[in-house]
Design a protein around this motif. Structure first.
Motif, PDB file in Angstrom:
ATOM      1  N   LYS A  14       0.754  -1.265  -0.066  1.00 22.61           N
ATOM      2  CA  LYS A  14       0.008   0.118  -0.135  1.00 22.61           C
ATOM      3  C   LYS A  14       0.792   1.418  -0.108  1.00 22.61           C
ATOM      4  O   LYS A  14       0.775   2.255  -0.799  1.00 22.61           O
ATOM      5  N   LEU A  15       2.026   1.565   0.620  1.00 22.95           N
ATOM      6  CA  LEU A  15       2.709   2.444   1.100  1.00 22.95           C
ATOM      7  C   LEU A  15       3.414   2.447  -0.454  1.00 22.95           C
ATOM      8  O   LEU A  15       3.455   3.580  -0.914  1.00 22.95           O
ATOM      9  N   ALA A  33      -1.575   4.472   6.298  1.00 21.88           N
ATOM     10  CA  ALA A  33      -1.478   3.276   6.774  1.00 21.88           C
ATOM     11  C   ALA A  33      -2.343   2.876   8.170  1.00 21.88           C
ATOM     12  O   ALA A  33      -3.044   1.788   8.362  1.00 21.88           O
ATOM     13  N   ARG A  34      -2.389   3.981   9.025  1.00 18.87           N
ATOM     14  CA  ARG A  34      -3.016   3.916  10.263  1.00 18.87           C
ATOM     15  C   ARG A  34      -4.743   3.554   9.797  1.00 18.87           C
ATOM     16  O   ARG A  34      -5.232   2.802  10.543  1.00 18.87           O
ATOM     17  N   HIS A  47       7.869  -0.133   8.724  1.00 12.54           N
ATOM     18  CA  HIS A  47       7.614  -0.486   7.124  1.00 12.54           C
ATOM     19  C   HIS A  47       8.301   0.444   6.191  1.00 12.54           C
ATOM     20  O   HIS A  47       9.061  -0.067   5.130  1.00 12.54           O
ATOM     21  N   LEU A  48       8.384   1.528   6.691  1.00  6.32           N
ATOM     22  CA  LEU A  48       9.129   2.654   5.869  1.00  6.32           C
ATOM     23  C   LEU A  48      10.601   2.373   5.783  1.00  6.32           C
ATOM     24  O   LEU A  48      11.338   2.327   4.897  1.00  6.32           O
ATOM     25  N   ARG A  49      10.929   1.924   7.155  1.00  6.04           N
ATOM     26  CA  ARG A  49      12.533   1.891   7.263  1.00  6.04           C
ATOM     27  C   ARG A  49      12.951   0.317   6.239  1.00  6.04           C
ATOM     28  O   ARG A  49      13.868   0.339   5.512  1.00  6.04           O
ATOM     29  N   ALA A  69       9.659   8.776  -1.280  1.00  3.06           N
ATOM     30  CA  ALA A  69       9.729   8.836  -2.832  1.00  3.06           C
ATOM     31  C   ALA A  69       9.903   7.347  -3.062  1.00  3.06           C
ATOM     32  O   ALA A  69      10.967   6.675  -2.543  1.00  3.06           O
ATOM     33  N   LEU A  70       9.210   6.851  -4.284  1.00  3.15           N
ATOM     34  CA  LEU A  70       9.586   5.519  -4.754  1.00  3.15           C
ATOM     35  C   LEU A  70      10.692   5.488  -5.250  1.00  3.15           C
ATOM     36  O   LEU A  70      11.373   6.379  -5.971  1.00  3.15           O
TER      37      LEU A  70
END
Length: 119
Positions: A14-15, A33-34, A47-49, A69-70
């Motif tokens: 999703k992120l 996400a929350r 998750h971002l890490r 950013a992707l």
């Protein structure tokens, strides 16, 4: 962590989908996400890490906030792995296609010769 392990998690997918649209501040990603998964801010940060550490996302400081950013490197690695897995089958199917074409060509050549001999 393997590319497929990174992509196996629904939160990370999703992120990545959100980042595919464009850069996003960490706060926006946490809110998304929350609301969708009901997880805490520290869980989203983890998750971002994982995305950063495995080449799927980049982060830069913009004042007091982080903007994500992707990073296409992670997706490219996953695509290369899929291609590697798909390739042996692709080569076999290409070889089969070639043999079928040869068989058709031989059948046509044989039919043409038989037709000419009958004339």
């Amino acid at each position: 962590m393997h590319e497929f392990e990174v992509l196996a998690d629904a939160v990370r997918r999703k992120l990545l989908a959100v980042l595919a649209v464009g850069e996003q501040p960490a706060g926006t990603l946490v809110d998304i996400a929350r609301s969708e998964f009901g997880i805490s801010q520290p869980a989203v940060s983890q998750h971002l890490r994982v995305l950063r550490d495995n080449g799927f996302a980049t982060a830069r400081a913009e004042g007091a906030r982080r903007v994500y950013a992707l990073d296409p490197a992670g997706l490219d690695a996953a695509e290369a792995e899929l291609s590697r897995l798909r390739d042996p089958l692709g080569q076999r199917l290409d070889a089969l296609h070639t043999e079928i074409a040869r068989g058709r060509r031989a059948a046509r050549t044989g039919e043409t010769a038989t037709t000419e001999e009958a004339s």
